[in-house]
Design a protein around this motif. Structure first.
Motif, mmCIF file in Angstrom:
data_model
loop_
_atom_site.group_PDB
_atom_site.id
_atom_site.type_symbol
_atom_site.label_atom_id
_atom_site.label_comp_id
_atom_site.label_asym_id
_atom_site.label_seq_id
_atom_site.Cartn_x
_atom_site.Cartn_y
_atom_site.Cartn_z
ATOM 1 N N GLU A 28 2.795 6.968 -11.593
ATOM 2 C CA GLU A 28 2.915 8.060 -10.616
ATOM 3 C C GLU A 28 3.763 7.641 -9.413
ATOM 4 O O GLU A 28 4.570 8.423 -8.913
ATOM 5 C CB GLU A 28 1.529 8.509 -10.144
ATOM 6 N N ASP A 29 3.603 6.397 -8.944
ATOM 7 C CA ASP A 29 4.421 5.890 -7.839
ATOM 8 C C ASP A 29 5.897 5.920 -8.205
ATOM 9 O O ASP A 29 6.747 6.348 -7.417
ATOM 10 C CB ASP A 29 4.036 4.439 -7.490
ATOM 11 N N VAL A 46 -3.580 -2.777 -3.653
ATOM 12 C CA VAL A 46 -3.254 -3.504 -4.872
ATOM 13 C C VAL A 46 -4.073 -4.798 -4.891
ATOM 14 O O VAL A 46 -4.031 -5.577 -3.946
ATOM 15 C CB VAL A 46 -1.750 -3.831 -4.951
ATOM 16 N N VAL A 47 -4.804 -4.989 -5.953
ATOM 17 C CA VAL A 47 -5.605 -6.207 -6.096
ATOM 18 C C VAL A 47 -4.937 -7.100 -7.131
ATOM 19 O O VAL A 47 -4.127 -6.635 -7.941
ATOM 20 C CB VAL A 47 -7.066 -5.874 -6.512
ATOM 21 N N PRO A 48 -5.240 -8.393 -7.104
ATOM 22 C CA PRO A 48 -4.616 -9.313 -8.070
ATOM 23 C C PRO A 48 -4.797 -8.817 -9.506
ATOM 24 O O PRO A 48 -5.864 -8.357 -9.902
ATOM 25 C CB PRO A 48 -5.379 -10.625 -7.840
ATOM 26 N N GLY A 49 -3.706 -8.867 -10.247
ATOM 27 C CA GLY A 49 -3.716 -8.446 -11.642
ATOM 28 C C GLY A 49 -3.298 -7.004 -11.843
ATOM 29 O O GLY A 49 -3.075 -6.575 -12.968
ATOM 30 N N GLU A 50 -3.197 -6.238 -10.763
ATOM 31 C CA GLU A 50 -2.750 -4.843 -10.866
ATOM 32 C C GLU A 50 -1.263 -4.760 -10.553
ATOM 33 O O GLU A 50 -0.753 -5.544 -9.754
ATOM 34 C CB GLU A 50 -3.511 -3.945 -9.886
ATOM 35 N N PRO A 51 -0.574 -3.810 -11.149
ATOM 36 C CA PRO A 51 0.857 -3.650 -10.846
ATOM 37 C C PRO A 51 1.053 -3.080 -9.442
ATOM 38 O O PRO A 51 0.217 -2.340 -8.936
ATOM 39 C CB PRO A 51 1.328 -2.656 -11.909
ATOM 40 N N LEU A 52 2.168 -3.464 -8.824
ATOM 41 C CA LEU A 52 2.483 -2.919 -7.504
ATOM 42 C C LEU A 52 2.788 -1.424 -7.583
ATOM 43 O O LEU A 52 2.469 -0.673 -6.671
ATOM 44 C CB LEU A 52 3.670 -3.658 -6.891
ATOM 45 N N MET A 60 0.855 -1.178 0.000
ATOM 46 C CA MET A 60 0.000 0.000 0.000
ATOM 47 C C MET A 60 0.897 1.236 0.000
ATOM 48 O O MET A 60 1.736 1.385 0.857
ATOM 49 C CB MET A 60 -0.880 0.016 1.237
ATOM 50 N N PHE A 61 0.710 2.081 -0.932
ATOM 51 C CA PHE A 61 1.436 3.344 -0.996
ATOM 52 C C PHE A 61 0.420 4.434 -1.242
ATOM 53 O O PHE A 61 -0.359 4.364 -2.169
ATOM 54 C CB PHE A 61 2.468 3.287 -2.135
ATOM 55 N N LEU A 62 0.409 5.417 -0.367
ATOM 56 C CA LEU A 62 -0.566 6.501 -0.451
ATOM 57 C C LEU A 62 -2.009 5.975 -0.404
ATOM 58 O O LEU A 62 -2.921 6.562 -0.967
ATOM 59 C CB LEU A 62 -0.348 7.349 -1.712
ATOM 60 N N LEU A 82 11.386 8.180 -7.966
ATOM 61 C CA LEU A 82 12.547 8.740 -8.661
ATOM 62 C C LEU A 82 12.828 10.166 -8.218
ATOM 63 O O LEU A 82 13.990 10.566 -8.079
ATOM 64 C CB LEU A 82 12.336 8.671 -10.180
ATOM 65 N N ALA A 83 11.784 10.943 -7.975
ATOM 66 C CA ALA A 83 11.968 12.314 -7.493
ATOM 67 C C ALA A 83 12.614 12.312 -6.107
ATOM 68 O O ALA A 83 13.514 13.107 -5.829
ATOM 69 C CB ALA A 83 10.633 13.051 -7.457
ATOM 70 N N LEU A 84 12.169 11.413 -5.234
ATOM 71 C CA LEU A 84 12.773 11.309 -3.902
ATOM 72 C C LEU A 84 14.238 10.903 -4.004
ATOM 73 O O LEU A 84 15.090 11.460 -3.305
ATOM 74 C CB LEU A 84 12.002 10.301 -3.047
ATOM 75 N N ALA A 85 14.538 9.952 -4.875
ATOM 76 C CA ALA A 85 15.931 9.519 -5.057
ATOM 77 C C ALA A 85 16.805 10.686 -5.518
ATOM 78 O O ALA A 85 17.939 10.843 -5.063
ATOM 79 C CB ALA A 85 16.002 8.368 -6.057
ATOM 80 N N GLU A 86 16.278 11.536 -6.383
ATOM 81 C CA GLU A 86 17.034 12.702 -6.859
ATOM 82 C C GLU A 86 17.278 13.695 -5.720
ATOM 83 O O GLU A 86 18.383 14.213 -5.563
ATOM 84 C CB GLU A 86 16.286 13.383 -8.009
ATOM 85 N N VAL A 87 16.264 13.952 -4.915
ATOM 86 C CA VAL A 87 16.420 14.857 -3.772
ATOM 87 C C VAL A 87 17.460 14.302 -2.805
ATOM 88 O O VAL A 87 18.347 15.030 -2.330
ATOM 89 C CB VAL A 87 15.068 15.082 -3.056
ATOM 90 N N GLU A 88 17.368 13.015 -2.493
ATOM 91 C CA GLU A 88 18.321 12.404 -1.566
ATOM 92 C C GLU A 88 19.738 12.407 -2.124
ATOM 93 O O GLU A 88 20.699 12.579 -1.385
ATOM 94 C CB GLU A 88 17.882 10.983 -1.218
#
Length: 90
Positions: free
Chosen positions: A17-18, A7-13, A1-3, A23-29
């Motif tokens: 947007e996630d 996630v239900v079966p068949g949906e991507p984790l 669960m993020f935000l 990637l934005a957080l990785a750039e800031v860090e």
């Protein structure tokens, strides 16, 4: 669960947007000073040498831990590998 997304079966984790947020957080860090957390690209720029105000603050929990560790060493205790666990009194 993020935000809050379940996630239900068949949906991507991870949705697009996630991934973008991760990637934005990785750039800031990546651009953060490991000591003060300020943006490295700004904090290391020569024109900013005197561009920061600083306040000295004491963490009383860390100070108590430092006093205990110092006393341990002064009494002949070995500090190699020593970790300090700090708990607040009831």
């Amino acid at each position: 669960m993020f935000l809050g997304r379940a996630v239900v079966p068949g949906e991507p984790l991870w949705l697009d947007e996630d991934r973008a947020w991760a990637l934005a957080l990785a750039e800031v860090e990546r651009d953060s000073c490991p000591d003060c957390g300020q943006p490295w690209s700004e904090a290391s720029a020569p024109e900013n040498e005197f561009g920061y105000d600083v306040s000295l603050l004491r963490c009383h929990a860390c100070a108590a831990g430092a006093r205990k560790a110092h006393a341990h060493q002064e009494a002949g205790g070995d500090a190699k590998g020593l970790h300090i666990a700090i708990t607040k009194r009831g």
